[in-house]
Motif scaffolding. Structure first.
Motif, PDB file in Angstrom:
ATOM      1  N   THR A 111      -4.258  -9.573  -3.421  1.00  0.00           N
ATOM      2  CA  THR A 111      -4.762  -8.068  -3.597  1.00  0.00           C
ATOM      3  C   THR A 111      -4.801  -7.119  -2.415  1.00  0.00           C
ATOM      4  O   THR A 111      -4.236  -6.124  -2.582  1.00  0.00           O
ATOM      5  CB  THR A 111      -6.304  -8.157  -4.147  1.00  0.00           C
ATOM      6  N   ARG A 113      -2.628  -7.691   0.091  1.00  0.00           N
ATOM      7  CA  ARG A 113      -1.263  -7.508   0.309  1.00  0.00           C
ATOM      8  C   ARG A 113      -0.793  -6.097  -0.296  1.00  0.00           C
ATOM      9  O   ARG A 113       0.323  -5.750   0.389  1.00  0.00           O
ATOM     10  CB  ARG A 113      -0.257  -8.821   0.074  1.00  0.00           C
ATOM     11  N   ARG A 114      -1.203  -5.901  -1.492  1.00  0.00           N
ATOM     12  CA  ARG A 114      -0.719  -4.714  -1.939  1.00  0.00           C
ATOM     13  C   ARG A 114      -0.767  -3.334  -1.157  1.00  0.00           C
ATOM     14  O   ARG A 114      -0.386  -2.348  -1.317  1.00  0.00           O
ATOM     15  CB  ARG A 114      -1.350  -4.400  -3.495  1.00  0.00           C
ATOM     16  N   TYR A 115      -1.926  -3.436  -0.247  1.00  0.00           N
ATOM     17  CA  TYR A 115      -2.187  -2.217   0.635  1.00  0.00           C
ATOM     18  C   TYR A 115      -1.929  -2.605   2.154  1.00  0.00           C
ATOM     19  O   TYR A 115      -1.707  -1.474   2.683  1.00  0.00           O
ATOM     20  CB  TYR A 115      -3.835  -2.171   0.279  1.00  0.00           C
ATOM     21  N   SER A 116      -1.886  -3.877   2.377  1.00  0.00           N
ATOM     22  CA  SER A 116      -1.483  -4.007   3.791  1.00  0.00           C
ATOM     23  C   SER A 116      -0.963  -5.269   4.153  1.00  0.00           C
ATOM     24  O   SER A 116      -1.299  -6.246   3.595  1.00  0.00           O
ATOM     25  CB  SER A 116      -3.129  -4.006   4.786  1.00  0.00           C
ATOM     26  N   ARG A 215     -14.061   3.246   6.554  1.00  0.00           N
ATOM     27  CA  ARG A 215     -13.110   4.373   7.096  1.00  0.00           C
ATOM     28  C   ARG A 215     -13.378   5.220   7.958  1.00  0.00           C
ATOM     29  O   ARG A 215     -12.689   5.614   8.789  1.00  0.00           O
ATOM     30  CB  ARG A 215     -12.496   4.847   5.682  1.00  0.00           C
ATOM     31  N   GLU A 244     -10.265  -4.390  -3.324  1.00  0.00           N
ATOM     32  CA  GLU A 244      -9.390  -3.509  -3.155  1.00  0.00           C
ATOM     33  C   GLU A 244      -9.804  -2.173  -2.509  1.00  0.00           C
ATOM     34  O   GLU A 244      -8.914  -1.495  -1.552  1.00  0.00           O
ATOM     35  CB  GLU A 244      -8.937  -3.122  -4.684  1.00  0.00           C
ATOM     36  N   SER A 245     -10.838  -1.696  -2.665  1.00  0.00           N
ATOM     37  CA  SER A 245     -11.585  -0.542  -1.933  1.00  0.00           C
ATOM     38  C   SER A 245     -11.544  -0.795  -0.567  1.00  0.00           C
ATOM     39  O   SER A 245     -11.144   0.151   0.368  1.00  0.00           O
ATOM     40  CB  SER A 245     -12.799  -0.279  -2.405  1.00  0.00           C
ATOM     41  N   ALA A 247      -9.684  -3.160   1.117  1.00  0.00           N
ATOM     42  CA  ALA A 247      -8.205  -3.066   1.506  1.00  0.00           C
ATOM     43  C   ALA A 247      -7.595  -1.899   1.701  1.00  0.00           C
ATOM     44  O   ALA A 247      -6.764  -2.023   2.846  1.00  0.00           O
ATOM     45  CB  ALA A 247      -7.282  -4.013   0.397  1.00  0.00           C
ATOM     46  N   LYS A 248      -7.950  -0.993   1.329  1.00  0.00           N
ATOM     47  CA  LYS A 248      -7.494   0.414   1.434  1.00  0.00           C
ATOM     48  C   LYS A 248      -7.825   1.063   2.758  1.00  0.00           C
ATOM     49  O   LYS A 248      -7.406   2.120   3.108  1.00  0.00           O
ATOM     50  CB  LYS A 248      -7.573   1.272   0.162  1.00  0.00           C
TER      51      LYS A 248
END
Length: 274
Positions: A111, A113-116, A215, A244-245, A247-248
C-alpha cells in the motif's frame, strides 16, 4: 532459535506425561505441511529448529518472505511417528502466527509503495512477551522494519519522559548516555517537533497526529530548514484502514503496532502421507 528456547516451548506443550502422542506405534512415517490459504510464509527457521531437535528430517525449498499459494507444500517431513506428532502443533503455531504477521506486513508495504519508494513500514514493541524477536523477524520477512527490539537498541523519549523532565532536559540526558545511540523524541505538536529538531534529536515521532497535521508539521520543519536533519516517523492508531492517508504525507517511517497485534493467523495443516 536457541536450544533452551526449543526445549522451553516443547516442555510447555508436552507437559510431564505425554499420553496423546505415545499411544501410537512409533514407526517411521512421512508427512507434509501445507497451507490452506495464500500467504507470505514466515517461521520456517523456527519450525526447522523444532524438527531438528526432535530428530525429524525436514525439507523445504522455501524461505521466510516467499509468497505461497493455497495448497502449496511448505515442508516434507520424515521421522518417527511420535516425534512428528509432538512437533505438529508447535511448528504449526509458529508458522501460522508468523506467516500472518508477514502477510499483513507485506500488504501494508505494498500500500505504501503506491505512494512512496522510500517510506518504511515498521512495527513497534507491542509484541507477545517471550516471542518478540520471532514476531519482529516475521515483520522483516514481510518487508517491514523491525524498529527497536528492546529498550537498549536506541533511546526513545516518550510523553511520560517529557512530563517528568521536559524535552530539553530529556534530550540532554539522552545525549550523555552514548554517542552510538540514536535519540528519538515523541511529540504531539508541530511546535515540539521543531524544538526537538533544534535540540538535536535524530528521529521525531509524530504521535497520534492526523494525516493533515503530519503534512503540516513536515512543511513547518521544511520551512525552518530542519526537515533534512531528522527522520520523521508517524505513529499511533495507524492500521490498514487509514494507512493510505499516512503514506501520502511524505513521512520517512510509518510505525504500526497493528502489524503484530491485529494480524490473523494463516491456516496450515500437517498430514501424514505414509
Amino acid at each position: 532459535m536457541f536450544i533452551k528456547e526449543v526445549e522451553s516451548f516443547i516442555e510447555e506443550d508436552l507437559g510431564y506425561d505425554d499420553v496423546s502422542c505415545t499411544i501410537v506405534p512409533d514407526r517411521p512415517v512421512e508427512a507434509i505441511i501445507f497451507t490452506k490459504e495464500a500467504c507470505i510464509i514466515a517461521g520456517t527457521k523456527e519450525a526447522g529448529s523444532i524438527f531438528s531437535y526432535l530428530g525429524i528430517q525436514a525439507e523445504t525449498t522455501l524461505k521466510d518472505g516467499d509468497r505461497v499459494k493455497e495448497g502449496e507444500i511448505i515442508f516434507r517431513l520424515k521421522g518417527g511417528a511420535v516425534s512428528i506428532l509432538r512437533a505438529e502443533r508447535l511448528a504449526l503455531n509458529f508458522l501460522g502466527h508468523l506467516s500472518g504477521i508477514a502477510t499483513l506486513t507485506r500488504a501494508c508495504v505494498d500500500t505504501v509503495r503506491r505512494y512512496s519508494e522510500t517510506t518504511r513500514v515498521a512495527c513497534t514493541r507491542k509484541t507477545t512477551p517471550g516471542i518478540r524477536k520471532f514476531e519482529k523477524l516475521a515483520v522483516a520477512a514481510g518487508g517491514g522494519d523491525t524498529h527497536r527490539f528492546n529498550l537498549s537498541d536506541s533511546l526513545m523519549i516518550k510523553d511520560n519522559h517529557v512530563k517528568l523532565m521536559g524535552i530539553e532536559a530529556a534530550i540532554e540526558a539522552a545525549k550523555s548516555t552514548s554517542f552510538t545511540r540514536k535519540i528519538e523524541v515523541e511529540v504531539e505538536s508541530a511546535e515540539d517537533a521543531v524544538l526537538a529538531a533544534k535540540l538535536g534529536a535524530d528521529i521525531i515521532m509524530l504521535d497520534n497526529m492526523q494525516p493533515e497535521i503530519v503534512r503540516r508539521t513536515l512543511d513547518i520543519l521544511k520551512g525552518k530548514g530542519l526537515r533534512e536533519s531528522v527522520i520523521v516517523e508517524a505513529s499511533g492508531g495507524i492500521s490498514q484502514v487509514n494507512l493510505e492517508s499516512y503514506a501520502k504525507t511524505g513521512v520517512d517511517v510509518i510505525s504500526m503496532g497493528s502489524l503484530i497485534h491485529k494480524s490473523s493467523w494463516i491456516d496450515l495443516s500437517l498430514e501424514i502421507v505414509s
